[in-house]
Each structure stands twice: as structure tokens, then as C-alpha cells.
Design a protein around this motif. Structure first.
Motif, PDB file in Angstrom:
ATOM      1  N   LEU A 114       0.844  -1.187   0.000  1.00 23.17           N
ATOM      2  CA  LEU A 114       0.000   0.000   0.000  1.00 23.17           C
ATOM      3  C   LEU A 114       0.877   1.234   0.000  1.00 23.17           C
ATOM      4  O   LEU A 114       1.721   1.399   0.882  1.00 23.17           O
ATOM      5  CB  LEU A 114      -0.926  -0.003   1.225  1.00 23.17           C
ATOM      6  N   ARG A 115       0.675   2.098  -0.982  1.00 20.73           N
ATOM      7  CA  ARG A 115       1.466   3.310  -1.127  1.00 20.73           C
ATOM      8  C   ARG A 115       0.646   4.510  -0.683  1.00 20.73           C
ATOM      9  O   ARG A 115      -0.562   4.533  -0.882  1.00 20.73           O
ATOM     10  CB  ARG A 115       1.880   3.487  -2.591  1.00 20.73           C
ATOM     11  N   ALA A 116       1.328   5.491  -0.090  1.00 16.36           N
ATOM     12  CA  ALA A 116       0.630   6.701   0.349  1.00 16.36           C
ATOM     13  C   ALA A 116       1.631   7.819   0.571  1.00 16.36           C
ATOM     14  O   ALA A 116       2.826   7.572   0.738  1.00 16.36           O
ATOM     15  CB  ALA A 116      -0.129   6.445   1.642  1.00 16.36           C
TER      16      ALA A 116
ATOM     17  N   ALA B   1       5.046 -13.884   8.918  1.00 15.29           N
ATOM     18  CA  ALA B   1       4.781 -13.490   7.533  1.00 15.29           C
ATOM     19  C   ALA B   1       4.525 -11.987   7.419  1.00 15.29           C
ATOM     20  O   ALA B   1       3.605 -11.465   8.050  1.00 15.29           O
ATOM     21  CB  ALA B   1       3.573 -14.258   6.997  1.00 15.29           C
ATOM     22  N   PRO B   2       5.322 -11.283   6.592  1.00 15.22           N
ATOM     23  CA  PRO B   2       5.093  -9.851   6.372  1.00 15.22           C
ATOM     24  C   PRO B   2       3.983  -9.646   5.337  1.00 15.22           C
ATOM     25  O   PRO B   2       4.231  -9.546   4.142  1.00 15.22           O
ATOM     26  CB  PRO B   2       6.442  -9.346   5.864  1.00 15.22           C
ATOM     27  N   LEU B   3       2.736  -9.582   5.801  1.00 15.38           N
ATOM     28  CA  LEU B   3       1.574  -9.570   4.909  1.00 15.38           C
ATOM     29  C   LEU B   3       1.275  -8.222   4.281  1.00 15.38           C
ATOM     30  O   LEU B   3       0.787  -8.148   3.161  1.00 15.38           O
ATOM     31  CB  LEU B   3       0.330 -10.035   5.670  1.00 15.38           C
ATOM     32  N   VAL B   4       1.524  -7.135   5.022  1.00  9.14           N
ATOM     33  CA  VAL B   4       1.200  -5.799   4.524  1.00  9.14           C
ATOM     34  C   VAL B   4       2.475  -4.981   4.479  1.00  9.14           C
ATOM     35  O   VAL B   4       3.164  -4.828   5.484  1.00  9.14           O
ATOM     36  CB  VAL B   4       0.143  -5.101   5.416  1.00  9.14           C
ATOM     37  N   HIS B   5       2.772  -4.452   3.292  1.00  5.61           N
ATOM     38  CA  HIS B   5       3.908  -3.563   3.119  1.00  5.61           C
ATOM     39  C   HIS B   5       3.349  -2.157   2.939  1.00  5.61           C
ATOM     40  O   HIS B   5       2.501  -1.931   2.069  1.00  5.61           O
ATOM     41  CB  HIS B   5       4.716  -3.932   1.885  1.00  5.61           C
ATOM     42  N   LEU B   6       3.790  -1.230   3.766  1.00 10.20           N
ATOM     43  CA  LEU B   6       3.402   0.172   3.644  1.00 10.20           C
ATOM     44  C   LEU B   6       4.590   0.944   3.102  1.00 10.20           C
ATOM     45  O   LEU B   6       5.709   0.786   3.588  1.00 10.20           O
ATOM     46  CB  LEU B   6       3.000   0.740   5.007  1.00 10.20           C
TER      47      LEU B   6
END
Length: 128
Positions: free
Chosen positions: A11-13, A51-56
Motif C-alpha cells: 500500500l502506497r501513500a 509473515a510480512p503480509l502488509v507492506h506500507l
């Protein structure tokens, strides 16, 4: 080649939204910040267990990707446990959510949105 599993979402922001998202995925969803390789951009990897499920990822406004129309992405779903604990935590945090039951299976779903408006589902087994 065969696809084996969904590995992660990225997810990019803009930088000012990065911390709000990290806080949401930690506090509301229950993921934990963990090791992230030394990429050139700021960001976090959020883990469920090992587990690294969400990458910000923080990006400049000029680097945000704009779609050319409506997108078909509705939500990402995480298998979860502790329905009562999770819904109590969401209420305590003031995070709006809705619940549903899956027809025939009895599994319970919790739907909410992250600070950028992305849909998130938490899926609980019927046995809970």
C-alpha cells in the motif's frame, strides 16, 4: 510456474498518511511492525506471525498512481481469530465496521476501511 499463495499487499501513500496506516494495521487489525530491508523509501512491513503480509510505502504525491477509472479492487481479507476480542477492540478504537455471516458455512466476516479508504475483511471460522 504455479502460483503458490498470496504473499503480501503493498500500500502506497503520501508520508503524512503512512503513520496513520501503520497505527490502523497495528491497533485495529493486530499486525506487528517487523524487519524491512533497507529500501530507499520510508515504510513498514507488518507481520502476522512470521509473515510480512502488509507492506506500507511512503511516496511523494508526484509518485502516487492514479487509475484511469473505476477500480475492481474491493478489499483484502485476513483469516482471523478472536471475534469478540476483535470487535471489542474496534469499538474501543472508534473504528466503524459491519459484520456478516457467510451463507451455508456460518463463517463470520468483519468489514472495515483503513485510513486511505481501502476495504479490509477479517474472516472468522464458524466455530467461533
Amino acid at each position: 510456474m504455479n502460483v503458490l499463495a498470496l504473499d503480501h499487499i503493498n500500500l502506497r501513500a503520501e508520508p503524512q498518511l503512512l503513520e496513520a496506516r501503520r497505527q490502523f494495521y497495528e491497533e485495529a487489525i493486530g499486525l506487528r511492525v517487523g524487519h524491512r530491508p533497507p529500501f530507499g523509501s520510508r515504510g513498514y512491513w507488518l507481520y502476522a506471525g512470521t509473515a510480512p503480509l502488509v507492506h506500507l510505502q511512503a511516496v511523494d504525491a508526484a509518485d502516487l498512481r492514479v487509475t484511469q477509472g473505476a477500480t475492481t479492487m474491493d478489499h483484502v481479507a485476513f483469516a482471523a481469530s478472536g471475534f469478540e476480542e476483535v470487535t471489542a477492540r474496534l469499538q474501543g478504537l472508534g473504528v466503524p465496521y459491519t459484520t456478516r455471516s457467510v451463507p451455508l458455512t456460518g463463517a463470520r466476516q468483519v468489514f472495515l476501511r483503513d485510513p486511505a479508504g481501502n476495504g479490509v475483511e477479517l474472516l472468522f471460522a464458524a466455530a467461533e
